[in-house]
Design a protein around this motif. Structure first.
Motif, PDB file in Angstrom:
ATOM      1  N   SER A 290       0.951  -1.107   0.293  1.00  0.00           N
ATOM      2  CA  SER A 290       0.489   0.216  -0.156  1.00  0.00           C
ATOM      3  C   SER A 290       1.241   1.246  -0.133  1.00  0.00           C
ATOM      4  CB  SER A 290      -1.108  -0.443   1.147  1.00  0.00           C
ATOM      5  OG  SER A 290      -2.174   0.658   1.279  1.00  0.00           O
ATOM      6  N   ASP A 291       0.456   2.431   0.823  1.00  0.00           N
ATOM      7  CA  ASP A 291       1.547   4.059   0.144  1.00  0.00           C
ATOM      8  C   ASP A 291       2.039   3.872   0.882  1.00  0.00           C
ATOM      9  OD1 ASP A 291      -0.270   4.620  -2.161  1.00  0.00           O
ATOM     10  OD2 ASP A 291      -1.745   5.742  -0.472  1.00  0.00           O
ATOM     11  N   GLU A 292       2.582   2.747   1.992  1.00  0.00           N
ATOM     12  CA  GLU A 292       4.004   2.585   3.123  1.00  0.00           C
ATOM     13  C   GLU A 292       5.036   2.088   1.238  1.00  0.00           C
ATOM     14  OE1 GLU A 292       2.920  -1.352   2.281  1.00  0.00           O
ATOM     15  OE2 GLU A 292       1.290  -0.015   3.395  1.00  0.00           O
ATOM     16  N   ARG A 293       4.788   2.259   0.741  1.00  0.00           N
ATOM     17  CA  ARG A 293       6.109   1.862  -0.595  1.00  0.00           C
ATOM     18  C   ARG A 293       6.138   3.737  -1.321  1.00  0.00           C
ATOM     19  NH1 ARG A 293       1.124   0.782  -3.692  1.00  0.00           N
ATOM     20  NH2 ARG A 293       2.152   1.317  -5.447  1.00  0.00           N
ATOM     21  N   GLN A 294       5.631   4.446  -0.950  1.00  0.00           N
ATOM     22  CA  GLN A 294       5.387   5.367  -1.164  1.00  0.00           C
ATOM     23  C   GLN A 294       6.540   6.261   0.046  1.00  0.00           C
ATOM     24  OE1 GLN A 294       5.586   5.460  -4.508  1.00  0.00           O
ATOM     25  NE2 GLN A 294       4.115   4.110  -4.315  1.00  0.00           N
ATOM     26  N   TYR A 295       5.845   6.110   0.871  1.00  0.00           N
ATOM     27  CA  TYR A 295       6.219   6.968   2.367  1.00  0.00           C
ATOM     28  C   TYR A 295       7.792   6.890   2.560  1.00  0.00           C
ATOM     29  CZ  TYR A 295       1.704   9.370   2.569  1.00  0.00           C
ATOM     30  OH  TYR A 295       0.599   9.353   2.215  1.00  0.00           O
ATOM     31  N   CYS A 296       8.170   5.625   1.999  1.00  0.00           N
ATOM     32  CA  CYS A 296       9.177   5.194   3.164  1.00  0.00           C
ATOM     33  C   CYS A 296      10.519   5.051   2.346  1.00  0.00           C
ATOM     34  CB  CYS A 296       9.022   3.327   3.909  1.00  0.00           C
ATOM     35  SG  CYS A 296       7.646   3.455   4.746  1.00  0.00           S
ATOM     36  N   SER A 297       9.555   5.412   1.136  1.00  0.00           N
ATOM     37  CA  SER A 297      11.527   5.229  -0.324  1.00  0.00           C
ATOM     38  C   SER A 297      12.667   5.873   0.266  1.00  0.00           C
ATOM     39  CB  SER A 297      10.416   5.173  -2.087  1.00  0.00           C
ATOM     40  OG  SER A 297       9.689   7.054  -1.718  1.00  0.00           O
ATOM     41  N   PRO A 298      12.912   5.591  -0.705  1.00  0.00           N
ATOM     42  CA  PRO A 298      14.486   7.026  -0.556  1.00  0.00           C
ATOM     43  C   PRO A 298      14.556   7.607  -1.441  1.00  0.00           C
ATOM     44  CG  PRO A 298      14.506   3.912  -1.511  1.00  0.00           C
ATOM     45  CD  PRO A 298      13.338   4.109  -1.494  1.00  0.00           C
ATOM     46  N   GLY A 299      14.432   9.201  -0.267  1.00  0.00           N
ATOM     47  CA  GLY A 299      14.456   9.841  -0.837  1.00  0.00           C
ATOM     48  C   GLY A 299      13.494  10.464  -0.173  1.00  0.00           C
ATOM     49  N   VAL A 300      12.073   9.767   0.525  1.00  0.00           N
ATOM     50  CA  VAL A 300      11.757  10.218   1.205  1.00  0.00           C
ATOM     51  C   VAL A 300      11.445  10.256   2.317  1.00  0.00           C
ATOM     52  CG1 VAL A 300       8.407  10.318   1.513  1.00  0.00           C
ATOM     53  CG2 VAL A 300       9.311  10.348  -1.041  1.00  0.00           C
ATOM     54  N   ASP A 301      11.646   8.679   3.201  1.00  0.00           N
ATOM     55  CA  ASP A 301      11.749   8.357   4.264  1.00  0.00           C
ATOM     56  C   ASP A 301      11.165   9.132   5.621  1.00  0.00           C
ATOM     57  OD1 ASP A 301      14.624   6.770   3.089  1.00  0.00           O
ATOM     58  OD2 ASP A 301      15.447   9.196   2.612  1.00  0.00           O
ATOM     59  N   LEU A 302      10.302   8.331   5.536  1.00  0.00           N
ATOM     60  CA  LEU A 302       9.245   8.694   6.412  1.00  0.00           C
ATOM     61  C   LEU A 302       9.241   7.941   7.514  1.00  0.00           C
ATOM     62  CD1 LEU A 302       6.175  11.254   4.769  1.00  0.00           C
ATOM     63  CD2 LEU A 302       8.599  11.660   5.619  1.00  0.00           C
ATOM     64  N   PRO A 303       9.025   8.187   8.814  1.00  0.00           N
ATOM     65  CA  PRO A 303       8.734   6.827   9.407  1.00  0.00           C
ATOM     66  C   PRO A 303       7.218   6.467   9.415  1.00  0.00           C
ATOM     67  CG  PRO A 303       7.943   8.684  10.656  1.00  0.00           C
ATOM     68  CD  PRO A 303       8.882   9.182   9.147  1.00  0.00           C
ATOM     69  N   VAL A 304       6.859   5.034   8.345  1.00  0.00           N
ATOM     70  CA  VAL A 304       5.458   5.294   8.766  1.00  0.00           C
ATOM     71  C   VAL A 304       5.680   3.617   8.427  1.00  0.00           C
ATOM     72  CG1 VAL A 304       3.417   5.273   6.910  1.00  0.00           C
ATOM     73  CG2 VAL A 304       5.179   6.990   7.070  1.00  0.00           C
ATOM     74  N   ALA A 305       4.563   3.049   9.047  1.00  0.00           N
ATOM     75  CA  ALA A 305       4.002   1.616   9.642  1.00  0.00           C
ATOM     76  C   ALA A 305       3.090   2.054   9.756  1.00  0.00           C
ATOM     77  CB  ALA A 305       4.719   1.310  11.361  1.00  0.00           C
ATOM     78  N   SER A 306       2.252   0.047   9.199  1.00  0.00           N
ATOM     79  CA  SER A 306       0.750   0.200   9.260  1.00  0.00           C
ATOM     80  C   SER A 306       0.337  -1.146  10.193  1.00  0.00           C
ATOM     81  CB  SER A 306       0.628  -0.785   7.908  1.00  0.00           C
ATOM     82  OG  SER A 306       0.771   0.030   6.790  1.00  0.00           O
ATOM     83  N   VAL A 307      -0.674  -1.325  10.583  1.00  0.00           N
ATOM     84  CA  VAL A 307      -1.674  -2.011  11.763  1.00  0.00           C
ATOM     85  C   VAL A 307      -2.294  -1.858  11.338  1.00  0.00           C
ATOM     86  CG1 VAL A 307      -2.023  -1.916  13.540  1.00  0.00           C
ATOM     87  CG2 VAL A 307       0.085  -0.724  13.735  1.00  0.00           C
ATOM     88  N   MET A 308      -2.976  -3.174  10.834  1.00  0.00           N
ATOM     89  CA  MET A 308      -3.921  -3.850   9.996  1.00  0.00           C
ATOM     90  C   MET A 308      -4.179  -4.757  10.645  1.00  0.00           C
ATOM     91  SD  MET A 308      -2.518  -3.973   6.417  1.00  0.00           S
ATOM     92  CE  MET A 308      -0.312  -3.826   7.169  1.00  0.00           C
ATOM     93  N   ARG A 309      -6.054  -5.346  10.122  1.00  0.00           N
ATOM     94  CA  ARG A 309      -5.635  -6.542  11.216  1.00  0.00           C
ATOM     95  C   ARG A 309      -6.133  -7.590   9.979  1.00  0.00           C
ATOM     96  NH1 ARG A 309      -9.707  -7.814  15.329  1.00  0.00           N
ATOM     97  NH2 ARG A 309     -10.667  -5.869  16.084  1.00  0.00           N
ATOM     98  N   THR A 310      -6.527  -7.665   9.237  1.00  0.00           N
ATOM     99  CA  THR A 310      -5.789  -8.846   7.895  1.00  0.00           C
ATOM    100  C   THR A 310      -4.902  -8.416   7.178  1.00  0.00           C
ATOM    101  OG1 THR A 310      -7.793 -10.615   8.342  1.00  0.00           O
ATOM    102  CG2 THR A 310      -5.725 -11.546   6.582  1.00  0.00           C
ATOM    103  N   LYS A 311      -4.054  -8.111   6.812  1.00  0.00           N
ATOM    104  CA  LYS A 311      -3.049  -8.027   5.681  1.00  0.00           C
ATOM    105  C   LYS A 311      -3.644  -7.458   4.092  1.00  0.00           C
ATOM    106  CE  LYS A 311       1.275  -7.374   3.209  1.00  0.00           C
ATOM    107  NZ  LYS A 311       0.665  -8.336   2.415  1.00  0.00           N
ATOM    108  N   TYR A 312      -3.807  -6.842   4.197  1.00  0.00           N
ATOM    109  CA  TYR A 312      -4.473  -6.290   2.352  1.00  0.00           C
ATOM    110  C   TYR A 312      -4.004  -8.243   1.417  1.00  0.00           C
ATOM    111  CZ  TYR A 312      -0.160  -3.904   2.082  1.00  0.00           C
ATOM    112  OH  TYR A 312       1.252  -3.561   2.483  1.00  0.00           O
ATOM    113  N   GLY A 313      -4.189  -8.979   0.828  1.00  0.00           N
ATOM    114  CA  GLY A 313      -4.165  -9.546   0.133  1.00  0.00           C
ATOM    115  C   GLY A 313      -4.054 -10.734   0.352  1.00  0.00           C
ATOM    116  N   LYS A 314      -3.988 -11.003   2.037  1.00  0.00           N
ATOM    117  CA  LYS A 314      -4.278 -12.545   3.083  1.00  0.00           C
ATOM    118  C   LYS A 314      -5.722 -12.939   3.010  1.00  0.00           C
ATOM    119  CE  LYS A 314       0.260 -12.515   2.736  1.00  0.00           C
ATOM    120  NZ  LYS A 314       0.768 -13.986   2.117  1.00  0.00           N
TER     121      LYS A 314
END
Length: 429
Positions: A290-314
């Motif tokens: 999901s959007d953690e791909r963008q927020y944590c990407s090199p050059g952006v490097d924000l401290p972003v994680a995800s707490v979900m119930r069942t993860k997407y795709g699972k």
């Protein structure tokens, strides 16, 4: 009897569920209309098609009014009006008769889930198509069919919205969610309704240490667009952040870390989940999607994680019509709300502490320790003493509580008493 937070969120999800959303278009605007009603301070931004955003470009705006496959007697065998998943997202317009072989090449179904309508999109390559349950597909007979998709792809805008809740400092906590999927409850609506619930709770707090940046964007392209316009400020100010997605079912919790898994967001997530729901499922950043791909990407490097119930795709209902308002429940949403409010409470309270006296302080004379020494009389004060033993000015609240095995939110009143007694001082830089 007043509604619980979970019930309020589920009611909002029920209202939003019928809307046909996509990356752009009227469905997104209709959704933001409802969210603006719930959060009057919400600010909406329009970004024109063709706008360059890093390596991306805002696509044409897509709108759809109708879509169907009908036999030559006029009977609709696939009908957008019955379920908006029936049309492939961003389908180009078509209105013609086609032979079975051609139609069949534009149909999508799931043999392994015969009753489910799949969710399929073609955002960046012109295409038309329909999604159908496999059992319905098997009932179709060879012949000619009328196919019609009443859609437009025109130069328009991409819409997103943000709500900034100021705190005592400019340091920010980011809560990001997306508004770009049609009628799916967990993968789409659970995140926005949780964001609304958390925003309303934050507004009730007597004060906020941090500023909260709450963002509603189309997934991927929306986060790219948002970062392209706010990156400098976000890199300077973001203290912690979370992507809110797939948070409404009643199954086990999941945790997906930031790129290196060592940010304050990761630490608070693992601490809260470890104490509240020890059976949570851990993923790595290699499982991102999901959007953690963008927020944590090199050059952006924000401290972003995800707490979900069942993860997407699972979860088996993912990206199908089975992801409905039965899968997402008030209990599921309410449980995730409780986890997130605990995480935010802990972020707000997390500080580096130092004791003010060498050796153990005399707690009894301050009413903080039992004056009669009998067997087990000191057990309730043990966590307090353990905390003081590690309050040497180098450890924060989360770090100490991780070491002594205590759930940090349960110690907050104790820390207030120690600070009021002059035994503990805040040495946070």
């Amino acid at each position: 009897m007043s509604e619980t937070p979970g019930e309020r969120m589920h009611r909002l999800a029920t209202e939003l569920f019928p809307i046909c959303r996509s990356l752009t278009g009227a469905g997104v605007r209709q959704t933001l209309d409802v969210l603006e009603r719930e959060l009057p301070g919400l600010v909406r931004i329009d970004v024109p098609s063709g706008t360059k955003c890093f390596d991306w470009e805002v696509p044409a705006e897509w709108n759809i009014r109708d879509g169907y496959v009908a036999d030559l007697e006029g009977n609709r065998v696939v009908d957008f009006q019955r379920n908006n998943l029936h049309v492939v997202g961003y389908s180009t317009p078509i209105d013609q008769e086609v032979e079975w072989d051609e139609l069949n090449s534009h149909l999508f179904s799931l043999p392994e889930q015969p009753s489910a309508i799949p969710y399929v999109t073609s955002y960046y390559k012109p295409f038309w198509g329909f999604c159908i349950s496999h059992e319905a597909r098997q009932r179709l007979k060879p012949g000619r069919y009328r196919v019609k998709i009443d859609s437009t792809l025109t130069s328009g805008v991409l819409n997103y919205a943000e709500l900034i809740l100021p705190g005592r400092t400019d340091r920010e906590v980011l809560l990001s969610t997306y508004v770009c999927h049609p009628s799916m409850a967990n993968n789409e609506l659970s995140g926005p309704v949780l964001a609304v619930g958390l925003a309303k709770w934050l507004l009730t707090l007597p004060e906020r240490r941090y500023t909260y940046r709450i963002v509603f964007v189309p997934e991927t392209i929306g986060a790219v667009v948002y970062l392209s316009r706010n990156l400098e400020a976000m890199k300077r100010n973001t203290h912690a952040g979370f992507v809110l997605t797939c948070v409404g079912d009643e199954r086990a919790f999941s945790y997906l870390p930031s790129r290196y898994g060592s940010t304050i967001s990761d630490r608070v997530a693992v601490h809260v989940l470890g104490h509240r729901c020890s059976d949570f499922v851990r993923y790595t950043f290699l499982d991102r999607g999901s959007d953690e791909r963008q927020y944590c990407s090199p050059g952006v490097d924000l401290p972003v994680a995800s707490v979900m119930r069942t993860k997407y795709g699972k979860f088996p209902e993912y990206h199908t019509s089975l992801d409905d308002l039965k899968l997402v429940t008030a209990i599921g949403l309410g449980g995730t709300y409780d986890v997130y409010t605990d995480m935010i409470t802990l972020l707000e309270a997390n500080r580096i502490y130092q004791t003010t006296t060498p050796c153990e302080p005399q707690l009894g004379k301050r009413g903080l320790y039992p004056n009669l020494s009998i067997k087990k009389s000191g057990v309730p004060a043990r966590a307090m003493m353990d905390f003081l033993a590690y309050a040497d000015g180098t450890n924060d609240l989360i770090g100490i509580c991780d070491r002594i095995g205590v759930y940090a939110p349960t110690l907050l009143t104790t820390l207030e008493k120690l600070s009021a007694a002059g035994l503990l001082r805040d040495v946070t830089p």
